[in-house]
Motif scaffolding. Structure first.
Motif, PDB file in Angstrom:
ATOM      1  N   LEU A   1      12.632  49.909 130.585  1.00 52.07           N
ATOM      2  CA  LEU A   1      12.931  48.602 131.585  1.00 52.07           C
ATOM      3  C   LEU A   1      12.556  47.612 130.971  1.00 52.07           C
ATOM      4  O   LEU A   1      11.300  47.409 130.337  1.00 52.07           O
ATOM      5  CB  LEU A   1      11.951  49.076 132.790  1.00 52.07           C
ATOM      6  CG  LEU A   1      12.116  50.255 133.754  1.00 52.07           C
ATOM      7  CD1 LEU A   1      11.261  50.275 134.691  1.00 52.07           C
ATOM      8  CD2 LEU A   1      13.514  50.058 134.191  1.00 52.07           C
ATOM      9  N   GLU A   2      13.239  46.423 131.185  1.00 52.77           N
ATOM     10  CA  GLU A   2      12.784  45.051 130.508  1.00 52.77           C
ATOM     11  C   GLU A   2      13.326  44.130 131.554  1.00 52.77           C
ATOM     12  O   GLU A   2      14.236  44.280 132.280  1.00 52.77           O
ATOM     13  CB  GLU A   2      13.247  44.741 129.209  1.00 52.77           C
ATOM     14  CG  GLU A   2      14.948  45.043 129.105  1.00 52.77           C
ATOM     15  CD  GLU A   2      15.163  45.102 127.515  1.00 52.77           C
ATOM     16  OE1 GLU A   2      16.526  44.574 127.184  1.00 52.77           O
ATOM     17  OE2 GLU A   2      14.347  45.372 126.730  1.00 52.77           O
ATOM     18  N   ALA A   3      13.076  42.693 131.093  1.00 55.68           N
ATOM     19  CA  ALA A   3      13.534  41.672 131.991  1.00 55.68           C
ATOM     20  C   ALA A   3      14.964  41.453 131.640  1.00 55.68           C
ATOM     21  O   ALA A   3      15.507  41.686 130.237  1.00 55.68           O
ATOM     22  CB  ALA A   3      12.823  40.388 131.455  1.00 55.68           C
ATOM     23  N   GLY A   4      15.979  40.810 132.698  1.00 57.02           N
ATOM     24  CA  GLY A   4      17.331  40.634 132.330  1.00 57.02           C
ATOM     25  C   GLY A   4      17.515  39.504 131.523  1.00 57.02           C
ATOM     26  O   GLY A   4      16.448  38.740 131.023  1.00 57.02           O
ATOM     27  N   GLU A   5      18.701  38.938 131.599  1.00 52.38           N
ATOM     28  CA  GLU A   5      19.069  37.776 130.826  1.00 52.38           C
ATOM     29  C   GLU A   5      18.491  36.687 131.344  1.00 52.38           C
ATOM     30  O   GLU A   5      18.486  36.523 132.586  1.00 52.38           O
ATOM     31  CB  GLU A   5      20.581  37.667 130.870  1.00 52.38           C
ATOM     32  CG  GLU A   5      21.142  36.461 129.879  1.00 52.38           C
ATOM     33  CD  GLU A   5      22.690  36.299 130.028  1.00 52.38           C
ATOM     34  OE1 GLU A   5      23.132  35.446 129.394  1.00 52.38           O
ATOM     35  OE2 GLU A   5      23.287  37.331 130.821  1.00 52.38           O
ATOM     36  N   GLY A   6      17.905  35.653 130.592  1.00 50.97           N
ATOM     37  CA  GLY A   6      17.304  34.515 130.841  1.00 50.97           C
ATOM     38  C   GLY A   6      15.838  34.926 131.395  1.00 50.97           C
ATOM     39  O   GLY A   6      15.097  33.951 132.016  1.00 50.97           O
ATOM     40  N   GLY A   7      15.184  36.105 131.185  1.00 50.53           N
ATOM     41  CA  GLY A   7      13.903  36.609 131.761  1.00 50.53           C
ATOM     42  C   GLY A   7      14.126  36.765 133.141  1.00 50.53           C
ATOM     43  O   GLY A   7      13.189  36.812 133.937  1.00 50.53           O
ATOM     44  N   ARG A   8      15.178  36.667 133.795  1.00 47.86           N
ATOM     45  CA  ARG A   8      15.297  37.071 135.256  1.00 47.86           C
ATOM     46  C   ARG A   8      15.671  38.247 135.553  1.00 47.86           C
ATOM     47  O   ARG A   8      16.487  38.929 134.771  1.00 47.86           O
ATOM     48  CB  ARG A   8      16.175  36.110 136.026  1.00 47.86           C
ATOM     49  CG  ARG A   8      15.798  34.563 135.908  1.00 47.86           C
ATOM     50  CD  ARG A   8      16.961  33.729 136.554  1.00 47.86           C
ATOM     51  NE  ARG A   8      17.034  34.141 138.064  1.00 47.86           N
ATOM     52  CZ  ARG A   8      17.986  33.900 138.679  1.00 47.86           C
ATOM     53  NH1 ARG A   8      19.207  33.071 138.053  1.00 47.86           N
ATOM     54  NH2 ARG A   8      18.414  34.224 139.876  1.00 47.86           N
ATOM     55  N   GLY A   9      15.218  39.052 136.701  1.00 48.85           N
ATOM     56  CA  GLY A   9      15.715  40.161 137.222  1.00 48.85           C
ATOM     57  C   GLY A   9      15.238  41.508 136.375  1.00 48.85           C
ATOM     58  O   GLY A   9      14.210  41.311 135.775  1.00 48.85           O
ATOM     59  N   LEU A  10      16.017  42.558 136.269  1.00 49.30           N
ATOM     60  CA  LEU A  10      15.487  43.722 135.408  1.00 49.30           C
ATOM     61  C   LEU A  10      16.670  44.329 135.039  1.00 49.30           C
ATOM     62  O   LEU A  10      17.721  44.507 135.422  1.00 49.30           O
ATOM     63  CB  LEU A  10      14.811  44.480 136.686  1.00 49.30           C
ATOM     64  CG  LEU A  10      14.724  46.210 136.224  1.00 49.30           C
ATOM     65  CD1 LEU A  10      13.292  45.825 135.121  1.00 49.30           C
ATOM     66  CD2 LEU A  10      14.173  47.088 137.177  1.00 49.30           C
ATOM     67  N   ARG A  11      16.620  44.682 133.629  1.00 47.17           N
ATOM     68  CA  ARG A  11      17.269  45.453 133.027  1.00 47.17           C
ATOM     69  C   ARG A  11      17.018  46.894 132.670  1.00 47.17           C
ATOM     70  O   ARG A  11      15.883  47.084 131.996  1.00 47.17           O
ATOM     71  CB  ARG A  11      17.819  44.697 131.765  1.00 47.17           C
ATOM     72  CG  ARG A  11      18.643  45.443 130.702  1.00 47.17           C
ATOM     73  CD  ARG A  11      19.150  44.634 129.378  1.00 47.17           C
ATOM     74  NE  ARG A  11      19.900  45.512 128.487  1.00 47.17           N
ATOM     75  CZ  ARG A  11      19.337  46.013 127.302  1.00 47.17           C
ATOM     76  NH1 ARG A  11      18.245  45.805 127.239  1.00 47.17           N
ATOM     77  NH2 ARG A  11      20.394  46.558 126.416  1.00 47.17           N
ATOM     78  N   ALA A  12      17.524  47.943 133.341  1.00 47.71           N
ATOM     79  CA  ALA A  12      17.290  49.326 133.061  1.00 47.71           C
ATOM     80  C   ALA A  12      18.356  49.975 132.153  1.00 47.71           C
ATOM     81  O   ALA A  12      19.526  49.772 132.750  1.00 47.71           O
ATOM     82  CB  ALA A  12      17.123  49.981 134.406  1.00 47.71           C
TER      83      ALA A  12
END
Length: 472
Positions: free
Chosen positions: A453-464
């Motif tokens: 789990l980490e932040a999405g593109e541009g520091g927004r949202g969530l990337r799983a």
């Protein structure tokens, strides 16, 4: 009190070890007997050679008097040569001599040595038994002025004639006694050597079915220690599986209590309202009951998926090729209506890639990730499902599966805890069970990976996302 019988496997192992230890001793005893026989046979050949050397001396032992000296006699005189006398003296009771005429009548010496005259003047050998002794006899035909005579010399000390009794007494009997004593000694030694196996059996049999603690490796011999280690490894797997099932049952009972209680209260209120004339159910009451029913159904489905996705339960199951791009297309179609109702843009960005795994588990993993992303992404947001191929540092192919959204995301300090079962971030709105990410992580672990789990593109949202080895 009747003593418990030993296990058949242990008796078979003990018998096998004793036989394997006694077999070389038996072979050595037979080899010793054969060597004794060969030595006796060689001695017999030497004895025949001695008798053959005595034959000319027997011919010289006959004295025929001259016609001018004495009147003719019925038979010539015999004066045994000194070597022949010494030969007879060295074998008292087991040697004899005789002189016979050409028709086999004994003229001098032992009467039982009567025999027909040899056909030639060459020495001949024969064997004859007399009074329990087997004699080796050399016969020699002698032609003299007084007529033809047969001289015989018998020897009963031939080792070959007595080799059976000698071997029985000197070799086989002591070796047989040694084998019997060795069998008892080996049986005792083998029983003592195998005692750790019996102790291990007793330790396992005396355990409670709930006792899965490791066995002590210290008392076990070096040969038995791998077995103890394998048992401990098995106990560890069974203990982990049992703990997982216990946690599952406890968590299921706890989590099902709340939605079922809400559903029960809604149904009771509906029944109470329906029982009063003139009272109509409001739409929001029906909606709450519907939501509670849906939540209960979803929770039951997720709990079942979590139990089936347990990494220990899947240990040893063979996988099959799974097309991740086709799987992503199926997930988009399955969640498209739900995303449209929430005004979320559900997109797809996939490359052709496949891996070896459990298709139904990967489908459940991706479904939970997509459902979680769509559920917590606000209206007007986007959710993107991706799959692509990659390589590790050694050039081995990898497969990457990820879901990214531009929702509120998860704080870094909470990302480890949201993978725990039934954990929800404080302040989270909307309905949820706290199982979606836990199920996805469990399925990733069962395929040799982990959910990241980490932040999405541009520091927004969530990337799983998860990286799987064994890509095709």
């Amino acid at each position: 009190m009747r003593r418990p019988t030993k296990p058949q496997v242990f008796r078979g192992l003990q018998r096998r070890l004793v036989l394997l230890l006694l077999l070389p001793l038996l072979l050595l005893a037979l080899m010793s007997a054969w060597i004794d026989y060969r030595s006796a046979d060689n001695a017999a050949l030497r004895q025949d050679a001695i008798l053959l050397r005595m034959a000319p001396l027997l011919a010289d032992s006959i004295i025929v008097p001259a016609a001018s000296d004495e009147p003719p006699q019925t038979a010539p005189q015999v004066l045994l040569a000194p070597p022949v006398e010494e030969f007879l003296k060295d074998r008292p009771g087991k040697s004899a001599w005789s002189m016979s005429d050409d028709v086999g009548r004994v003229l001098q010496g032992e009467a039982w040595l009567e025999s027909a005259a040899p056909g030639t003047r060459e020495p001949e050998f024969l064997s004859r038994e007399h009074e329990g002794v087997l004699y080796r006899i050399v016969s020699l035909r002698i032609v003299s002025p007084a007529g033809d005579f047969v001289m015989q010399l018998a020897d009963g000390s031939d080792p070959r004639q007595d080799w059976g009794r000698a071997i029985l007494i000197r070799a086989l009997l002591p070796n047989l006694i040694l084998l019997v004593l060795a069998a008892f000694a080996m049986q005792w030694a083998v029983r003592q050597a195998l005692q750790p196996l019996l102790d291990l059996k007793d330790a396992v049999e005396s355990r409670s079915p709930r006792d899965l603690s490791p066995l002590a490796e210290g008392p076990a011999p070096e040969e038995v220690r791998p077995l103890v280690q394998s048992l401990n490894r098995l106990f560890g797997l069974v203990n982990a599986q049992s703990d997982s099932q216990r946690r599952f049952v406890a968590d299921a009972a706890h989590q099902l209590r709340t939605p079922l209680a809400a559903l029960q209260s809604q149904v009771e209120a509906w029944a109470h309202a329906a029982g009063n004339d003139g009272v109509r159910l409001q739409a929001q009451d029906v909606g709450r009951m519907r939501d509670a029913t849906r939540r209960t159904s979803q929770l039951a489905h997720q709990l079942l998926a979590l139990s089936r996705a347990d990494a220990h339960a899947l240990h040893g199951q063979a996988g099959a090729p799974v097309d991740l791009r086709a799987l992503c297309h199926v997930m988009i179609e399955l969640h498209f209506a739900y995303a449209a109702d929430r005004h979320v843009d559900l997109g797809l960005d996939c490359e052709p890639v496949s891996l070896v795994g459990q298709e139904w588990l990967l489908r459940e993993m991706l479904s939970n990730l997509v459902d979680n992303a769509v559920r917590y992404t606000p209206s007007g947001g986007t959710v993107t499902v991706r799959c692509r191929a990659g390589q590790d540092a050694d050039g081995r192919p990898l497969a990457v599966l990820e879901v990214e959204d531009d929702g509120p995301g998860i704080a870094p300090e909470e990302r480890g805890r949201v993978l725990e079962r039934f954990y929800r971030v404080r302040g989270t709105t909307g309905e949820g069970t706290g199982l979606g990410l836990a199920i996805a992580d469990e399925i990733a672990r069962s395929h040799g990976s982990r959910l990241q789990l980490e932040a999405g593109e541009g520091g927004r949202g969530l990337r799983a996302w998860a990286v799987f080895g064994g890509a095709l």
